[in-house]
Design an enzyme around this catalytic site. Structure first.
Site, PDB file in Angstrom:
ATOM      1  CG  HIS A 109      -2.098  -0.776   0.846  1.00 27.71           C
ATOM      2  ND1 HIS A 109      -2.103  -2.036   2.408  1.00 27.71           N
ATOM      3  CD2 HIS A 109      -2.761  -1.263   0.683  1.00 27.71           C
ATOM      4  CE1 HIS A 109      -3.187  -2.740   1.988  1.00 27.71           C
ATOM      5  NE2 HIS A 109      -3.639  -2.042   1.028  1.00 27.71           N
TER       6      HIS A 109
ATOM      7  CE  LYS B  78     -14.846  -4.136   3.402  1.00 27.48           C
ATOM      8  NZ  LYS B  78     -13.252  -4.496   2.319  1.00 27.48           N
TER       9      LYS B  78
ATOM     10  NE  ARG C 163      -3.382  -7.652  -4.126  1.00 24.97           N
ATOM     11  CZ  ARG C 163      -3.745  -8.318  -2.139  1.00 24.97           C
ATOM     12  NH1 ARG C 163      -3.186  -8.744  -2.029  1.00 24.97           N
ATOM     13  NH2 ARG C 163      -5.515  -8.290  -3.548  1.00 24.97           N
TER      14      ARG C 163
ATOM     15  CB  SER D  85      -4.703  -6.503   5.401  1.00 21.74           C
ATOM     16  OG  SER D  85      -3.863  -5.445   4.686  1.00 21.74           O
TER      17      SER D  85
HETATM   18  O1  PNS Z   1      -8.501  -2.378   0.861  1.00 18.19           O
HETATM   19  P1  PNS Z   1     -10.300  -3.421   0.109  1.00 18.19           P
HETATM   20  O2  PNS Z   1     -10.907  -4.042   1.523  1.00 18.19           O
HETATM   21  O3  PNS Z   1      -9.881  -3.996  -0.903  1.00 18.19           O
HETATM   22  O4  PNS Z   1     -11.317  -1.628   0.160  1.00 18.19           O
HETATM   23  C1  PNS Z   1     -12.391  -1.750  -0.614  1.00 18.19           C
HETATM   24  C2  PNS Z   1     -13.045  -0.768  -0.519  1.00 18.19           C
HETATM   25  C3  PNS Z   1     -12.537   0.191   0.822  1.00 18.19           C
HETATM   26  C4  PNS Z   1     -11.829   0.150  -1.242  1.00 18.19           C
HETATM   27  C5  PNS Z   1     -14.532  -1.302  -0.844  1.00 18.19           C
HETATM   28  O5  PNS Z   1     -14.731  -1.659  -0.206  1.00 18.19           O
HETATM   29  C6  PNS Z   1     -15.453   0.226  -0.747  1.00 18.19           C
HETATM   30  O6  PNS Z   1     -15.175   1.392  -1.223  1.00 18.19           O
HETATM   31  N1  PNS Z   1     -16.491  -0.061   0.109  1.00 18.19           N
HETATM   32  C7  PNS Z   1     -17.549   1.340  -0.032  1.00 18.19           C
HETATM   33  C8  PNS Z   1     -18.922   1.210  -0.307  1.00 18.19           C
HETATM   34  C9  PNS Z   1     -18.875   1.106  -1.626  1.00 18.19           C
HETATM   35  O7  PNS Z   1     -18.490   2.667  -2.168  1.00 18.19           O
HETATM   36  N2  PNS Z   1     -19.541   0.533  -1.834  1.00 18.19           N
HETATM   37  C10 PNS Z   1     -19.889   0.094  -4.083  1.00 18.19           C
HETATM   38  C11 PNS Z   1     -18.375   0.190  -4.637  1.00 18.19           C
HETATM   39  S1  PNS Z   1     -18.459  -1.510  -4.945  1.00 18.19           S
END
Ligand code: PNS
Length: 164
Positions: free
Chosen positions: A17, A41, A90, A128
């Protein structure tokens, strides 16, 4: 002026990250690291801990803001007046989910674009989840995460030893 959001759970932030943050920082004018606050989560680290570790790991980069958010990413982007979302890729296995997410976000808010940066090969295996697993079994995480995170893992270990 290009203001971008690099969103994620960052539970915890890894060196992969940090690499994406540094490279994004060189491309855009302003970078906001958005930390998802979603207890559904079941994160290992609280959002406050995740924000603190990110701030410590990026404090040499002036102008980066680390901000928690809840709800939809596009709403956060609107609130921050950011037109770009940056995500790291990745491997091909990341692609399907990332494509779906970027297309959904674009449908919800056509003014928000997503840009993908491919992970540095040095970090392309890193996640992570694997780092948490290493820590859970007492392994040394220091080559995978910023110092603030390995210290936090050590602290959590001390606390759990005390409770036993
Ligand atoms: O590090 P991650 O868990 O892969 O990040 C995922 C993240 C936080 C980018 C994604 O879950 C997110 O944007 N969540 C907010 C909810 C949202 O907007 N959902 C609709 C998009 S599919």
């Amino acid at each position: 002026m290009l203001r971008a959001i690099y969103p994620g759970s960052f539970d915890p932030v890894t060196l992969g990250h940090i690499d994406i943050i540094k490279r994004s920082y060189d491309i855009v004018d302003e970078l906001i690291v958005g930390v998802l606050n979603n207890n559904a989560k079941m994160p290992l680290f609280s959002v406050e801990e995740r924000v603190r570790m990110l701030k410590e790991a990026t404090n040499a980069l002036p102008g980066i803001r680390v901000i928690p958010f809840e709800g939809l990413l596009v709403d956060f982007a609107r609130q921050m007046e950011a037109g770009l979302v940056i995500r790291g890729l990745r491997a091909i296995t990341d692609f399907e989910y990332e494509l779906q997410m970027s297309q959904t976000n674009h449908k919800l808010e056509p003014s928000v674009e997503t840009m993908f940066l491919t992970a540095n090969v040095e970090y392309s295996y890193l996640s992570s989840s694997t780092v948490k697993e290493i820590a859970a079994f007492g392994g040394d995480t220091s080559q995978f995460v910023p110092e603030a995170v390995s210290l936090a893992f050590n602290q959590k270990k001390k606390e759990s030893n005390k409770d036993e």
